[in-house]
Design a protein around this motif. Structure first.
Motif, PDB file in Angstrom:
ATOM      1  N   UNK A 152      34.930  38.302  42.489  1.00 36.23           N
ATOM      2  CA  UNK A 152      35.890  37.589  43.436  1.00 36.23           C
ATOM      3  C   UNK A 152      35.641  35.988  43.415  1.00 36.23           C
ATOM      4  N   UNK A 153      36.400  35.383  42.748  1.00 39.16           N
ATOM      5  CA  UNK A 153      36.200  33.897  42.375  1.00 39.16           C
ATOM      6  C   UNK A 153      35.782  33.380  43.826  1.00 39.16           C
ATOM      7  N   UNK A 154      35.218  32.091  43.659  1.00 39.01           N
ATOM      8  CA  UNK A 154      34.866  31.327  44.881  1.00 39.01           C
ATOM      9  C   UNK A 154      36.119  30.542  45.591  1.00 39.01           C
ATOM     10  N   UNK A 155      37.403  30.711  45.166  1.00 36.91           N
ATOM     11  CA  UNK A 155      38.550  30.536  45.740  1.00 36.91           C
ATOM     12  C   UNK A 155      39.375  31.596  46.148  1.00 36.91           C
ATOM     13  N   UNK A 156      38.996  32.853  46.086  1.00 36.71           N
ATOM     14  CA  UNK A 156      39.651  33.895  46.558  1.00 36.71           C
ATOM     15  C   UNK A 156      39.378  34.462  48.048  1.00 36.71           C
ATOM     16  N   UNK A 157      40.283  34.720  48.887  1.00 30.55           N
ATOM     17  CA  UNK A 157      40.114  35.068  50.255  1.00 30.55           C
ATOM     18  C   UNK A 157      40.460  36.582  50.249  1.00 30.55           C
ATOM     19  N   UNK A 158      39.484  37.210  50.702  1.00 33.11           N
ATOM     20  CA  UNK A 158      39.810  38.940  50.880  1.00 33.11           C
ATOM     21  C   UNK A 158      40.548  39.320  52.041  1.00 33.11           C
ATOM     22  N   UNK A 159      41.353  40.011  51.841  1.00 31.88           N
ATOM     23  CA  UNK A 159      41.955  40.659  53.231  1.00 31.88           C
ATOM     24  C   UNK A 159      41.014  41.659  53.664  1.00 31.88           C
ATOM     25  N   UNK A 160      41.004  42.061  55.005  1.00 31.37           N
ATOM     26  CA  UNK A 160      39.974  42.599  55.660  1.00 31.37           C
ATOM     27  C   UNK A 160      39.627  44.141  55.252  1.00 31.37           C
ATOM     28  N   UNK A 161      40.544  44.731  54.401  1.00 28.34           N
ATOM     29  CA  UNK A 161      40.019  45.934  53.743  1.00 28.34           C
ATOM     30  C   UNK A 161      39.952  46.122  52.299  1.00 28.34           C
ATOM     31  N   UNK A 162      39.600  44.748  51.638  1.00 31.87           N
ATOM     32  CA  UNK A 162      39.547  44.757  50.360  1.00 31.87           C
ATOM     33  C   UNK A 162      38.465  45.518  49.626  1.00 31.87           C
ATOM     34  N   UNK A 163      37.211  45.412  50.283  1.00 33.41           N
ATOM     35  CA  UNK A 163      36.127  45.924  49.808  1.00 33.41           C
ATOM     36  C   UNK A 163      36.285  47.452  49.834  1.00 33.41           C
ATOM     37  N   UNK A 164      36.831  47.901  50.956  1.00 33.94           N
ATOM     38  CA  UNK A 164      36.882  49.451  51.184  1.00 33.94           C
ATOM     39  C   UNK A 164      38.083  50.097  50.226  1.00 33.94           C
ATOM     40  N   UNK A 165      38.874  49.231  49.732  1.00 30.54           N
ATOM     41  CA  UNK A 165      39.987  49.712  48.846  1.00 30.54           C
ATOM     42  C   UNK A 165      39.158  49.929  47.441  1.00 30.54           C
TER      43      UNK A 165
END
Length: 288
Positions: A97-110
């Motif tokens: 996940x690049x240093x300019x990418x903002x994850x949605x709350x469930x991204x890691x779980x997905x």
């Protein structure tokens, strides 16, 4: 489902607090967060230290002195080598996940939910403009007061890309499409740790803009690695910054000439996680 190890390649403090705030909000916390840097700028470490304290997370800062040019492949590989050799990881998914990418709350779980038979997960990004990016505040992201927009056109674009990726994947399976398609976005994807290591990671002879992600995808396809398309469901926002893309056509880049030779190059990267290109000594600090 195994652990998820997030590797954040970056060379700047810009947006890093936003990225870490979003990771602190995850419904499934990453097992490790490694910020792998193409520079040893102490300001980056200060941001990580503050965010870990304020957001209740732990992270590693991995760095070495800048080499004078862009070595993103090496920075990614450094993060994975550190994960294996210093943190003793033996399984799980590497989420880049690049240093300019903002994850949605469930991204890691997905990403965590990806089935073993699909060791590669292809995702994408929603591009934010300069004005919207400028309004974002890490503390407000952390508390949930602020969430970037996902407009109807954004959703339509993700759906379009998702359909195209599935079509390209089908064509590849039928041997009527190129092996490096669908397009892998290196700034947001995940890969089974075992596959990453079997490929020896990214080819570090790709330096500068272009084709490094295509080449990794091409080698993974040659191993028969399964792919999950998660473009329409796995949401991450790309935070605005001035582009680093060269103004010349892609076909004129030095990396394009190397990619043209891909069928004659080794399946296992010559310089990668193992046998990296010469670089300054790596150092690391853990924060919690």
């Amino acid at each position: 489902m195994g652990p998820v190890h997030v590797v954040i390649p970056t060379h700047t403090t810009r947006h890093l607090d936003l990225v870490l705030a979003a990771l602190a909000r995850q419904t499934q916390r990453p097992d490790h967060i490694i910020v792998s840097c193409d520079t040893d700028d102490e300001a980056i470490g200060a941001v990580i230290k503050r965010c870990c304290r304020d957001f209740g997370i732990s992270a590693w800062w991995l760095r070495r002195a800048h080499t004078g040019g862009e070595r993103l492949c090496q920075v990614r590989n450094n993060g994975v080598r550190f994960l294996v050799e210093e943190l003793d990881a033996v399984r799980g998914r590497v989420l880049i996940l690049d240093g300019d990418m903002l994850a949605s709350d469930t991204l890691v779980a997905q990403h965590k939910a990806t089935a073993p038979q699909t060791p590669l997960t292809y995702a994408y990004r929603v591009n934010l403009d300069e004005a919207t990016t400028g309004t974002l505040d890490a503390q407000r992201i952390l508390t949930g007061e602020q969430t970037p927009p996902l407009t109807g056109p954004d959703r339509a674009e993700l759906d379009r890309r998702d359909r195209r990726a599935r079509r390209h994947l089908l064509m590849r399976r039928l041997y009527i499409g190129p092996a490096h398609k669908p397009k892998l976005l290196g700034g947001h994807f995940s890969c089974d740790l075992d596959l990453y290591l079997r490929l020896n990671g990214f080819d570090e002879l790709y330096q500068g803009w272009g084709f490094k992600d295509d080449e990794f995808a091409y080698r993974a396809a040659r191993t028969g690695a399964g792919v999950r398309i998660g473009i329409s469901e796995m949401i991450a926002w790309h935070l605005w910054h001035p582009t680093r893309q060269p103004s010349v056509p892609m076909r004129e880049l030095p990396t394009a000439r190397r990619f043209e030779q891909r069928a004659r190059l080794p399946l296992i990267a010559e310089h990668g996680v193992q046998n990296p290109l010469d670089q300054p000594a790596l150092t690391w600090t853990g924060y919690e």
